[in-house]
Write a protein that holds these residues in place. Sequence first.
Motif, PDB file in Angstrom:
ATOM      1  N   ARG A 140       2.788   3.769  -3.178  1.00 40.33           N
ATOM      2  CA  ARG A 140       2.252   4.779  -2.259  1.00 40.33           C
ATOM      3  C   ARG A 140       0.956   4.292  -1.611  1.00 40.33           C
ATOM      4  O   ARG A 140       0.742   4.488  -0.422  1.00 40.33           O
ATOM      5  CB  ARG A 140       2.009   6.088  -3.026  1.00 40.33           C
ATOM      6  N   GLU A 141       0.132   3.669  -2.416  1.00 41.26           N
ATOM      7  CA  GLU A 141      -1.133   3.166  -1.870  1.00 41.26           C
ATOM      8  C   GLU A 141      -0.871   2.089  -0.810  1.00 41.26           C
ATOM      9  O   GLU A 141      -1.557   2.032   0.223  1.00 41.26           O
ATOM     10  CB  GLU A 141      -2.006   2.599  -2.986  1.00 41.26           C
ATOM     11  N   ARG A 170       4.774   3.471  -8.934  1.00 40.33           N
ATOM     12  CA  ARG A 170       4.880   4.291  -7.726  1.00 40.33           C
ATOM     13  C   ARG A 170       3.518   4.504  -7.066  1.00 40.33           C
ATOM     14  O   ARG A 170       3.434   4.602  -5.849  1.00 40.33           O
ATOM     15  CB  ARG A 170       5.547   5.616  -8.057  1.00 40.33           C
ATOM     16  N   ARG A 226       1.038   2.402  -6.827  1.00 35.63           N
ATOM     17  CA  ARG A 226       0.713   1.225  -6.023  1.00 35.63           C
ATOM     18  C   ARG A 226       1.565   1.173  -4.758  1.00 35.63           C
ATOM     19  O   ARG A 226       1.099   0.761  -3.698  1.00 35.63           O
ATOM     20  CB  ARG A 226       0.920  -0.048  -6.831  1.00 35.63           C
ATOM     21  N   ARG A 256       1.785   1.865   1.094  1.00 32.69           N
ATOM     22  CA  ARG A 256       2.302   2.547   2.302  1.00 32.69           C
ATOM     23  C   ARG A 256       1.175   3.212   3.061  1.00 32.69           C
ATOM     24  O   ARG A 256       1.140   3.199   4.292  1.00 32.69           O
ATOM     25  CB  ARG A 256       3.360   3.579   1.907  1.00 32.69           C
ATOM     26  N   ASP A 257       0.291   3.872   2.308  1.00 29.43           N
ATOM     27  CA  ASP A 257      -0.811   4.574   2.944  1.00 29.43           C
ATOM     28  C   ASP A 257      -1.744   3.579   3.669  1.00 29.43           C
ATOM     29  O   ASP A 257      -2.268   3.880   4.735  1.00 29.43           O
ATOM     30  CB  ASP A 257      -1.614   5.393   1.938  1.00 29.43           C
ATOM     31  N   ALA A 258      -1.912   2.408   3.063  1.00 33.71           N
ATOM     32  CA  ALA A 258      -2.805   1.409   3.665  1.00 33.71           C
ATOM     33  C   ALA A 258      -2.180   0.839   4.938  1.00 33.71           C
ATOM     34  O   ALA A 258      -2.890   0.504   5.887  1.00 33.71           O
ATOM     35  CB  ALA A 258      -3.083   0.291   2.668  1.00 33.71           C
ATOM     36  N   GLU A 259      -0.860   0.718   4.976  1.00 32.66           N
ATOM     37  CA  GLU A 259      -0.175   0.186   6.145  1.00 32.66           C
ATOM     38  C   GLU A 259      -0.169   1.195   7.283  1.00 32.66           C
ATOM     39  O   GLU A 259      -0.160   0.817   8.459  1.00 32.66           O
ATOM     40  CB  GLU A 259       1.263  -0.192   5.799  1.00 32.66           C
ATOM     41  N   ALA A 260      -0.160   2.440   6.953  1.00 34.66           N
ATOM     42  CA  ALA A 260      -0.077   3.482   7.991  1.00 34.66           C
ATOM     43  C   ALA A 260      -1.387   3.812   8.592  1.00 34.66           C
ATOM     44  O   ALA A 260      -2.221   3.277   9.065  1.00 34.66           O
ATOM     45  CB  ALA A 260       0.452   4.769   7.384  1.00 34.66           C
TER      46      ALA A 260
END
Length: 154
Positions: free
Chosen positions: A147-148, A143, A145, A150-154
């Motif tokens: 989240r990371e 989880r 990775r 998703r955060d990098a895409e946003a």
Amino acid sequence: MYSLTILVATGAVTLLVGLGLGALLGRRTSDDGQRLRETERKLDQLSQDKRAYEEEVVEHFTQTAALLNSLTESYRNVHNHLATGAEALCQERGPVSLERLQSRTDDAEIPAHLARIQPPLDYAPKASPEEKGMLNEEFGIERARIREARDAEA
């Protein structure tokens, strides 16, 4: 002629005998007596039926044992016939010879290369105590990775 005491004694004895016979006949002909005799008759019938059933069971299993012994003997005869025929017809060139059948090893014996088998583990070995094991519901799910990513895409 008869004295009074003899007449009274005879009357008393006759009265007692009459009462005894009346009580006995009353019991025989009463509803309770008939029910008791009927119950005794049913109990005797059930006992006879039980004995007959037990004898039938014993006879059945005795016959079953005899038939199984006969079947075993028949299998032994067929096996011996096949082994002798295989030896005579194949002249020890076939896959089965009588010596190989007689010198067969025990099936319960475990070969040496299989003697040191470990049962499978029901958990994943952990590198550290903090790591999640296989039985944990989050095992294999990364989880952090996700989240990371998703955060990098946003």
